[in-house]
Design a protein around this motif. Structure first.
Motif, PDB file in Angstrom:
ATOM      1  N   VAL A  90       0.845  -1.200   0.000  1.00 42.68           N
ATOM      2  CA  VAL A  90       0.000   0.000   0.000  1.00 42.68           C
ATOM      3  C   VAL A  90       0.883   1.254   0.000  1.00 42.68           C
ATOM      4  O   VAL A  90       0.637   2.220  -0.730  1.00 42.68           O
ATOM      5  N   LEU A  91       1.952   1.201   0.791  1.00 42.65           N
ATOM      6  CA  LEU A  91       2.872   2.339   0.858  1.00 42.65           C
ATOM      7  C   LEU A  91       3.587   2.546  -0.474  1.00 42.65           C
ATOM      8  O   LEU A  91       3.831   3.675  -0.905  1.00 42.65           O
ATOM      9  N   LYS A  92       3.887   1.432  -1.136  1.00 45.18           N
ATOM     10  CA  LYS A  92       4.579   1.505  -2.430  1.00 45.18           C
ATOM     11  C   LYS A  92       3.722   2.244  -3.458  1.00 45.18           C
ATOM     12  O   LYS A  92       4.180   3.154  -4.144  1.00 45.18           O
ATOM     13  N   SER A  93       2.465   1.831  -3.538  1.00 47.43           N
ATOM     14  CA  SER A  93       1.575   2.452  -4.505  1.00 47.43           C
ATOM     15  C   SER A  93       1.366   3.930  -4.154  1.00 47.43           C
ATOM     16  O   SER A  93       1.349   4.809  -5.037  1.00 47.43           O
ATOM     17  N   TYR A  94       1.268   4.227  -2.866  1.00 51.17           N
ATOM     18  CA  TYR A  94       1.118   5.616  -2.427  1.00 51.17           C
ATOM     19  C   TYR A  94       2.324   6.457  -2.859  1.00 51.17           C
ATOM     20  O   TYR A  94       2.176   7.550  -3.417  1.00 51.17           O
ATOM     21  N   ALA A  95       3.525   5.932  -2.595  1.00 49.92           N
ATOM     22  CA  ALA A  95       4.751   6.677  -2.905  1.00 49.92           C
ATOM     23  C   ALA A  95       4.845   6.952  -4.402  1.00 49.92           C
ATOM     24  O   ALA A  95       5.176   8.059  -4.829  1.00 49.92           O
ATOM     25  N   GLU A  96       4.505   5.940  -5.201  1.00 50.12           N
ATOM     26  CA  GLU A  96       4.570   6.113  -6.657  1.00 50.12           C
ATOM     27  C   GLU A  96       3.577   7.166  -7.125  1.00 50.12           C
ATOM     28  O   GLU A  96       3.901   8.041  -7.930  1.00 50.12           O
ATOM     29  N   LYS A  97       2.355   7.077  -6.601  1.00 52.75           N
ATOM     30  CA  LYS A  97       1.338   8.052  -7.023  1.00 52.75           C
ATOM     31  C   LYS A  97       1.658   9.459  -6.542  1.00 52.75           C
ATOM     32  O   LYS A  97       1.308  10.433  -7.192  1.00 52.75           O
ATOM     33  N   LEU A  98       2.317   9.563  -5.392  1.00 55.13           N
ATOM     34  CA  LEU A  98       2.702  10.885  -4.897  1.00 55.13           C
ATOM     35  C   LEU A  98       3.755  11.512  -5.806  1.00 55.13           C
ATOM     36  O   LEU A  98       3.816  12.732  -5.946  1.00 55.13           O
TER      37      LEU A  98
END
Lengths: 214, 125
Positions: A127-135
């Motif tokens: 979840v953090l990975k996808s968040y970081a990428e989208k940020l």
């Protein structure tokens, strides 16, 4: 004693007004937190050392499920904060502002960023990975970490940031939106409300000052 | 009134709605969508896609009231996220916010009226 950053921040605002009258090239950031003194005997003479508040050793999992520890931040200046990915209230603004700092210092190896998720239930590494990428975070200079509740909330105390699981808070967690500036000796040198434009501007200034100190 | 200088054709009523809407926008929407409606990375879409706002004008009250998820295309990019609903907002609050958004970030010059909000909440469930 439970002194939180709010207390220190008002002290900093005061001191920076004060410092404003002195020569700016000499400006040094304050060292925040409680301090103790320790006496040592060197060559038969007693010297008094000041022991400053420091961020203790830690180990968390990052967005790639790799263990990240305090050693990864050795000899670096870094900015730490506390957030969670589905936080509806203050986090998006805080992260938007931290992203500006990240973009300014991208690929500058003297500086790193560390966001701790306080939602240990939902924010898994993927979840953090996808968040970081989208940020828009594209390198490992900005780490997003998760860990056991006790460890994350315990380290928040060391950064002097208030965090709490709270059903009544937006999204289920209550926390402060401080961006905490840490020096290469793991000492707190500043704290800025990540939702306040003036304080974020101060962070940009103070980062420059702190880098000059190194 | 400075902020509306780019839309000189709006009526006093529209301008008043928009000013009220800006306050509500700051409290309920700005964190994710940004002070200029610019969004945040690929996490939160911008509110500046005038075509999207025009084509989906009827659906906007429902998006605010009940939230939104699933894939959408905004300014040519795919977004997939989860927007929480705002069930506590009244029809007039929603009318203020949508007037602000559609006239400031979009290119509408009309008030998004309370009646429009009320009818569209019934039309889009």
């Amino acid at each position: 004693m439970k002194l939180k950053l709010t207390t220190y921040v008002s002290a900093i605002v005061f001191s920076s007004v004060f410092v404003g009258c002195t020569e700016t090239s000499e400006t040094k950031l304050p060292i925040i937190g409680e301090r103790a003194t320790e006496e040592r005997v060197v060559d038969g003479r007693t010297v008094v050392d000041t022991i400053y508040h420091q961020i203790p050793p830690f180990a968390f999992l990052n967005q790639d499920s790799v263990e990240i520890t305090d050693r990864d931040f050795d000899d670096k200046v870094y900015v730490a904060n506390f957030f969670f990915t589905h936080c509806p209230s203050i986090c998006p603004t805080m992260q938007r502002n931290l992203l500006k700092v990240y973009e300014k210092y991208k690929d500058d190896e003297r500086i790193a960023f560390l966001s701790h998720s306080i939602d240990f239930k939902y924010d898994s590494p993927s979840v953090l990975k996808s968040y970081a990428e989208k940020l828009g975070v594209t390198n490992d200079q900005w780490q997003f970490v998760t860990g056991e509740k006790k460890k994350i909330y315990g380290i928040a105390d060391k950064y002097l940031v208030y965090t709490k699981e709270d059903q009544d808070a937006p999204g289920g967690y209550d926390h402060q939106s401080y961006l905490v500036l840490i020096d290469p000796h793991k000492r707190i040198r500043g704290a800025y409300d990540g939702t306040n434009d003036e304080q974020v501007a101060q962070l940009f200034d103070d980062l420059k000052t702190l880098l000059k100190e190194q | 009134m400075l902020i509306f200088s780019c839309q000189p054709n709006v009526s006093i009523e529209t301008a008043q709605y928009a000013i009220n809407g800006q306050k509500l926008y700051v409290t309920h929407c700005q964190s994710c969508h940004g002070s200029k409606g610019e969004g945040l990375g690929m996490l939160y879409p911008p509110l500046t896609d005038t075509t999207y706002l025009k084509e989906n004008r009827g659906m906007l009250p429902r998006i605010i009231k009940s939230g939104m998820n699933g894939l959408i295309k905004i300014n040519g990019k795919d977004y997939e996220g989860n927007m929480p609903g705002n069930p506590e907002l009244t029809n007039v609050d929603i009318a203020y916010i949508l007037t602000y958004i559609t006239t400031t970030f979009g290119n509408s010059t009309d008030t998004y009226t309370q009646e429009e909000v009320k009818n569209n909440l019934v039309n889009y469930r």
